[in-house]
Design a protein around this motif. Structure first.
Motif, mmCIF file in Angstrom:
data_model
loop_
_atom_site.group_PDB
_atom_site.id
_atom_site.type_symbol
_atom_site.label_atom_id
_atom_site.label_comp_id
_atom_site.label_asym_id
_atom_site.label_seq_id
_atom_site.Cartn_x
_atom_site.Cartn_y
_atom_site.Cartn_z
ATOM 1 N N MET A 46 5.829 4.900 -11.023
ATOM 2 C CA MET A 46 5.800 4.359 -9.817
ATOM 3 C C MET A 46 5.505 2.791 -9.807
ATOM 4 O O MET A 46 4.541 2.375 -10.449
ATOM 5 C CB MET A 46 4.450 4.860 -9.141
ATOM 6 N N ASP A 47 6.285 1.935 -9.035
ATOM 7 C CA ASP A 47 6.118 0.529 -9.189
ATOM 8 C C ASP A 47 4.877 -0.005 -8.265
ATOM 9 O O ASP A 47 4.404 0.935 -7.520
ATOM 10 C CB ASP A 47 7.411 -0.204 -8.698
ATOM 11 N N GLY A 48 4.525 -1.226 -8.572
ATOM 12 C CA GLY A 48 3.552 -1.592 -7.858
ATOM 13 C C GLY A 48 3.430 -1.810 -6.382
ATOM 14 O O GLY A 48 2.488 -1.756 -5.844
ATOM 15 N N LEU A 49 4.799 -1.892 -5.757
ATOM 16 C CA LEU A 49 4.570 -2.071 -4.330
ATOM 17 C C LEU A 49 4.315 -0.375 -3.784
ATOM 18 O O LEU A 49 3.529 -0.468 -2.597
ATOM 19 C CB LEU A 49 6.100 -2.438 -4.195
ATOM 20 N N GLU A 50 4.764 0.208 -4.395
ATOM 21 C CA GLU A 50 4.613 1.600 -3.838
ATOM 22 C C GLU A 50 3.380 2.115 -4.176
ATOM 23 O O GLU A 50 2.431 2.597 -3.316
ATOM 24 C CB GLU A 50 5.666 2.816 -4.640
ATOM 25 N N ILE A 55 -2.343 2.825 -1.896
ATOM 26 C CA ILE A 55 -3.707 2.278 -1.680
ATOM 27 C C ILE A 55 -4.051 2.138 -0.242
ATOM 28 O O ILE A 55 -5.117 2.391 0.291
ATOM 29 C CB ILE A 55 -3.901 1.056 -2.768
ATOM 30 N N ARG A 56 -3.162 1.514 0.324
ATOM 31 C CA ARG A 56 -3.339 0.949 1.589
ATOM 32 C C ARG A 56 -3.259 2.278 2.602
ATOM 33 O O ARG A 56 -4.292 2.433 3.458
ATOM 34 C CB ARG A 56 -2.376 -0.048 2.258
ATOM 35 N N ALA A 57 -2.691 3.173 2.458
ATOM 36 C CA ALA A 57 -2.519 4.424 3.338
ATOM 37 C C ALA A 57 -4.013 5.242 2.874
ATOM 38 O O ALA A 57 -4.563 5.605 3.728
ATOM 39 C CB ALA A 57 -1.379 5.202 2.812
ATOM 40 N N HIS A 58 -4.160 5.373 1.831
ATOM 41 C CA HIS A 58 -5.470 5.942 1.528
ATOM 42 C C HIS A 58 -6.540 5.325 2.165
ATOM 43 O O HIS A 58 -7.478 6.123 2.482
ATOM 44 C CB HIS A 58 -5.578 6.006 0.028
ATOM 45 N N GLU A 59 -6.869 3.982 2.037
ATOM 46 C CA GLU A 59 -7.851 3.305 2.782
ATOM 47 C C GLU A 59 -8.006 3.674 4.289
ATOM 48 O O GLU A 59 -9.014 3.935 4.634
ATOM 49 C CB GLU A 59 -7.732 1.875 2.360
ATOM 50 N N GLN A 60 -6.760 3.713 4.732
ATOM 51 C CA GLN A 60 -6.743 3.963 6.139
ATOM 52 C C GLN A 60 -7.051 5.424 6.462
ATOM 53 O O GLN A 60 -7.809 5.701 7.538
ATOM 54 C CB GLN A 60 -5.406 3.804 6.977
ATOM 55 N N HIS A 62 -8.987 7.618 4.542
ATOM 56 C CA HIS A 62 -10.319 7.809 4.325
ATOM 57 C C HIS A 62 -11.471 6.849 5.036
ATOM 58 O O HIS A 62 -12.559 7.094 4.621
ATOM 59 C CB HIS A 62 -10.339 7.819 2.903
ATOM 60 N N GLY A 63 -10.979 5.794 5.576
ATOM 61 C CA GLY A 63 -11.945 4.864 5.988
ATOM 62 C C GLY A 63 -12.541 4.123 5.114
ATOM 63 O O GLY A 63 -13.762 3.494 5.185
ATOM 64 N N SER A 64 -12.153 4.000 3.957
ATOM 65 C CA SER A 64 -12.765 3.239 2.660
ATOM 66 C C SER A 64 -12.613 1.810 2.949
ATOM 67 O O SER A 64 -11.747 1.265 3.464
ATOM 68 C CB SER A 64 -12.136 3.831 1.357
ATOM 69 N N GLY A 65 -13.256 1.234 1.965
ATOM 70 C CA GLY A 65 -13.137 -0.344 1.969
ATOM 71 C C GLY A 65 -11.774 -0.761 1.414
ATOM 72 O O GLY A 65 -10.896 0.071 0.894
ATOM 73 N N HIS A 66 -11.561 -2.255 1.803
ATOM 74 C CA HIS A 66 -10.364 -2.784 1.291
ATOM 75 C C HIS A 66 -10.583 -3.178 -0.233
ATOM 76 O O HIS A 66 -11.064 -4.055 -0.695
ATOM 77 C CB HIS A 66 -10.317 -3.984 2.177
ATOM 78 N N GLN A 67 -9.385 -2.746 -0.951
ATOM 79 C CA GLN A 67 -9.194 -2.945 -2.464
ATOM 80 C C GLN A 67 -8.479 -4.506 -2.450
ATOM 81 O O GLN A 67 -7.331 -4.438 -1.908
ATOM 82 C CB GLN A 67 -8.609 -1.849 -3.043
ATOM 83 N N ILE A 68 -8.902 -5.326 -2.923
ATOM 84 C CA ILE A 68 -8.178 -6.525 -3.549
ATOM 85 C C ILE A 68 -7.142 -5.921 -4.423
ATOM 86 O O ILE A 68 -7.374 -5.738 -5.371
ATOM 87 C CB ILE A 68 -8.948 -7.699 -3.817
ATOM 88 N N VAL A 69 -5.906 -6.527 -4.148
ATOM 89 C CA VAL A 69 -4.619 -6.073 -5.018
ATOM 90 C C VAL A 69 -3.764 -7.448 -5.146
ATOM 91 O O VAL A 69 -3.367 -8.079 -3.995
ATOM 92 C CB VAL A 69 -3.824 -5.170 -4.445
ATOM 93 N N ILE A 70 -3.792 -7.995 -6.011
ATOM 94 C CA ILE A 70 -2.840 -9.190 -6.487
ATOM 95 C C ILE A 70 -1.647 -8.628 -7.285
ATOM 96 O O ILE A 70 -1.780 -8.191 -8.328
ATOM 97 C CB ILE A 70 -3.848 -10.302 -7.186
ATOM 98 N N GLY A 71 -0.479 -8.919 -6.722
ATOM 99 C CA GLY A 71 0.708 -8.746 -7.268
ATOM 100 C C GLY A 71 1.005 -9.677 -8.364
ATOM 101 O O GLY A 71 1.119 -10.756 -7.886
ATOM 102 N N VAL A 72 1.663 -9.090 -9.588
ATOM 103 C CA VAL A 72 1.867 -9.791 -10.414
ATOM 104 C C VAL A 72 3.298 -9.750 -10.978
ATOM 105 O O VAL A 72 3.575 -8.352 -11.090
ATOM 106 C CB VAL A 72 0.952 -10.258 -11.665
ATOM 107 N N SER A 73 4.111 -10.507 -11.493
ATOM 108 C CA SER A 73 5.356 -10.051 -12.251
ATOM 109 C C SER A 73 5.777 -11.232 -13.308
ATOM 110 O O SER A 73 5.632 -12.283 -12.925
ATOM 111 C CB SER A 73 6.454 -9.813 -10.967
ATOM 112 N N ALA A 74 6.639 -10.626 -14.126
ATOM 113 C CA ALA A 74 7.113 -11.637 -15.156
ATOM 114 C C ALA A 74 8.815 -11.760 -14.764
ATOM 115 O O ALA A 74 9.238 -12.756 -15.305
ATOM 116 C CB ALA A 74 6.983 -10.921 -16.561
ATOM 117 N N ASN A 75 9.121 -11.129 -13.905
ATOM 118 C CA ASN A 75 10.418 -11.209 -13.186
ATOM 119 C C ASN A 75 10.725 -12.553 -12.679
ATOM 120 O O ASN A 75 9.801 -12.802 -11.649
ATOM 121 C CB ASN A 75 10.708 -10.155 -12.571
#
Length: 79
Positions: A46-50, A55-60, A62-75
Motif C-alpha cells: 500500500m503506497d503512502g498516498l493510499e 488515516i484521514r477516513a479513520h479519523e473522520q 472515529h472522531g479521533s484527533g488529526h495525525q500529522i503526516v509528512i509525505g517524503v519521496s526519493a523519486n
C-alpha cells in the motif's frame, strides 16, 4: 538514523499496511502515540498516498484527533 541520533524514538514500517496497523494499535495505548508520521509515497503493498487517505477516513469515522503526516519521496519525477 538522524532522528535516533537526536534521541527521538522511531518506528519503521515496511509498507503502508503495516504503518496503518502500527498507528491503529498506538491509539489503544496512549503512551505509544506517534507525534508525526514520515510517509514514503512509494511503498509495496500500500503506497503512502493510499495509507494517508485511510488515516484521514479513520479519523473522520472515529472522531479521533488529526495525525500529522509528512509525505517524503526519493523519486524526482513530476508526480
Amino acid at each position: 538514523m538522524m532522528l535516533r541520533r537526536q534521541k527521538h524514538h522511531t518506528a519503521v514500517a515496511e509498507n503502508g499496511q503495516i504503518a496503518l496497523e502500527m498507528l491503529y494499535n498506538s491509539e489503544k495505548e496512549a503512551e505509544k502515540m506517534f507525534d508525526v508520521v514520515l510517509m514514503d509515497l512509494q511503498m509495496p503493498v500500500m503506497d503512502g498516498l493510499e495509507a494517508t487517505r485511510r488515516i484521514r477516513a479513520h479519523e473522520q469515522s472515529h472522531g479521533s484527533g488529526h495525525q500529522i503526516v509528512i509525505g517524503v519521496s526519493a523519486n524526482s519525477d513530476n508526480e
